[in-house]
Design a protein around this motif. Structure first.
Motif, PDB file in Angstrom:
ATOM      1  N   ASN A 131       0.814  -1.216   0.000  1.00  0.00           N
ATOM      2  CA  ASN A 131       0.000   0.000   0.000  1.00  0.00           C
ATOM      3  C   ASN A 131       0.847   1.266   0.000  1.00  0.00           C
ATOM      4  O   ASN A 131       0.429   2.303  -0.506  1.00  0.00           O
ATOM      5  N   LYS A 132       2.058   1.171   0.570  1.00  0.00           N
ATOM      6  CA  LYS A 132       2.938   2.346   0.570  1.00  0.00           C
ATOM      7  C   LYS A 132       3.474   2.640  -0.834  1.00  0.00           C
ATOM      8  O   LYS A 132       3.890   3.758  -1.118  1.00  0.00           O
ATOM      9  N   THR A 134       1.585   2.324  -3.514  1.00  0.00           N
ATOM     10  CA  THR A 134       0.479   2.885  -4.286  1.00  0.00           C
ATOM     11  C   THR A 134      -0.159   4.096  -3.619  1.00  0.00           C
ATOM     12  O   THR A 134      -0.992   4.769  -4.231  1.00  0.00           O
ATOM     13  N   GLY A 135       0.236   4.353  -2.359  1.00  0.00           N
ATOM     14  CA  GLY A 135      -0.341   5.491  -1.645  1.00  0.00           C
ATOM     15  C   GLY A 135      -1.688   5.202  -1.034  1.00  0.00           C
ATOM     16  O   GLY A 135      -2.359   6.122  -0.543  1.00  0.00           O
ATOM     17  N   GLU A 136      -2.108   3.937  -1.028  1.00  0.00           N
ATOM     18  CA  GLU A 136      -3.388   3.578  -0.428  1.00  0.00           C
ATOM     19  C   GLU A 136      -3.271   3.564   1.098  1.00  0.00           C
ATOM     20  O   GLU A 136      -2.189   3.399   1.651  1.00  0.00           O
ATOM     21  N   SER A 137      -4.392   3.745   1.777  1.00  0.00           N
ATOM     22  CA  SER A 137      -4.403   3.734   3.234  1.00  0.00           C
ATOM     23  C   SER A 137      -4.309   2.305   3.745  1.00  0.00           C
ATOM     24  O   SER A 137      -4.578   1.345   3.026  1.00  0.00           O
ATOM     25  N   SER A 139      -2.394  -1.097   5.447  1.00  0.00           N
ATOM     26  CA  SER A 139      -1.193  -1.853   5.078  1.00  0.00           C
ATOM     27  C   SER A 139      -1.584  -3.193   4.470  1.00  0.00           C
ATOM     28  O   SER A 139      -2.483  -3.868   4.972  1.00  0.00           O
ATOM     29  N   THR A 196      14.423   4.003  -7.058  1.00  0.00           N
ATOM     30  CA  THR A 196      13.060   3.896  -6.537  1.00  0.00           C
ATOM     31  C   THR A 196      12.982   2.850  -5.433  1.00  0.00           C
ATOM     32  O   THR A 196      12.343   3.077  -4.386  1.00  0.00           O
ATOM     33  N   TRP A 200      12.012   3.276  -1.495  1.00  0.00           N
ATOM     34  CA  TRP A 200      11.077   2.452  -0.725  1.00  0.00           C
ATOM     35  C   TRP A 200      11.682   2.073   0.626  1.00  0.00           C
ATOM     36  O   TRP A 200      11.011   2.101   1.649  1.00  0.00           O
ATOM     37  N   GLN A 203      11.756   5.010   2.991  1.00  0.00           N
ATOM     38  CA  GLN A 203      10.413   5.357   3.458  1.00  0.00           C
ATOM     39  C   GLN A 203       9.824   4.308   4.417  1.00  0.00           C
ATOM     40  O   GLN A 203       8.754   4.525   4.971  1.00  0.00           O
ATOM     41  N   ALA A 205       8.913   1.264   3.558  1.00  0.00           N
ATOM     42  CA  ALA A 205       7.976   0.357   2.896  1.00  0.00           C
ATOM     43  C   ALA A 205       8.493  -1.079   2.909  1.00  0.00           C
ATOM     44  O   ALA A 205       7.714  -2.029   3.017  1.00  0.00           O
TER      45      ALA A 205
END
Length: 212
Positions: A131-132, A134-137, A139, A196, A200, A203, A205
């Motif tokens: 989800n990190k 794609t930016g979705e809320s 996990s 990239t 990740w 960040q 992820a």
């Protein structure tokens, strides 16, 4: 299962004097007693929640409460066992040890991820929060496999399977037959710049990387 509870206890501190007992209406020995209450967790981690000193008739058990500040300075030792007074310290130590272990494990994974993303290898398995990416809320944890490394780009096999907890993905890494089975990864790979993938990692992820 959480096991907790409480119980009462009495410590007999012996006869202190002989007095006239109003209940018995005669001279009786009076002893000092300590009544206290213990709370416990798993019958191991214990602490005292209340206590009171009583001077009572040794026959009828009637008497009066005495102030602790008057009694305790005269005692040669604490009548409550240390395991009952300080058992809660064991729980503090256990929690502290788990915290230290978790911090060490987290730091170890962090260095692990940094090192492996700096020099990726074919077959690396990333436990990653999809989800990190794609930016979705929320996990969704899954396993990404590095299929190819070339020209500062990675060819990644993306999973069909995702879990709401990281241990689901970690279990899959331990099952090679599952990872190699048909349908675990998507048919098409995704080409991603190495920078990239490293982003990740920075960040957070990427939870961990397994390299065989």
């Amino acid at each position: 299962m959480l096991i907790w509870g409480s119980k009462g206890a009495v410590a007999d501190l012996g006869v202190q004097a002989h007095h006239h007992c109003q209940t018995c209406e005669r001279e009786r020995p009076f002893k000092l007693a300590l009544q206290y209450k213990i709370h416990h967790l798993y019958h191991v981690f214990q602490w005292v929640s209340s206590k009171k000193y009583l001077l009572v008739c040794d026959v009828c058990q009637r008497g009066a409460e005495l102030p602790a500040k008057e009694v305790e300075p005269k005692l040669t030792k604490n009548p409550i066992p240390a395991t009952q007074r300080f058992g809660w310290l064991g729980l503090v130590l256990v929690i502290g040890a788990l915290g230290v272990y978790g911090k060490i494990a987290s730091d170890g994974r962090s260095h692990h991820v940094t090192d492996y993303t700096a020099a990726p290898a074919v077959g690396d398995l990333y436990v990653i929060d999809l989800n990190k990416l794609t930016g979705e809320s929320g996990s969704t944890y899954g396993v990404i496999r590095v299929k190819q490394v070339a020209d500062d780009k990675l060819e990644l096999e993306m999973p069909h399977v995702g879990y709401n907890k990281v241990r689901g993905a970690e279990r899959d890494i331990g099952d090679a037959s599952k990872l190699n089975g048909a349908g675990y990864f998507e048919d098409k790979t995704v080409s991603v710049p190495l920078t990239t993938v490293q982003a990740w990692a920075q960040q957070g992820a990427i939870h961990d990387i397994e390299r065989h």
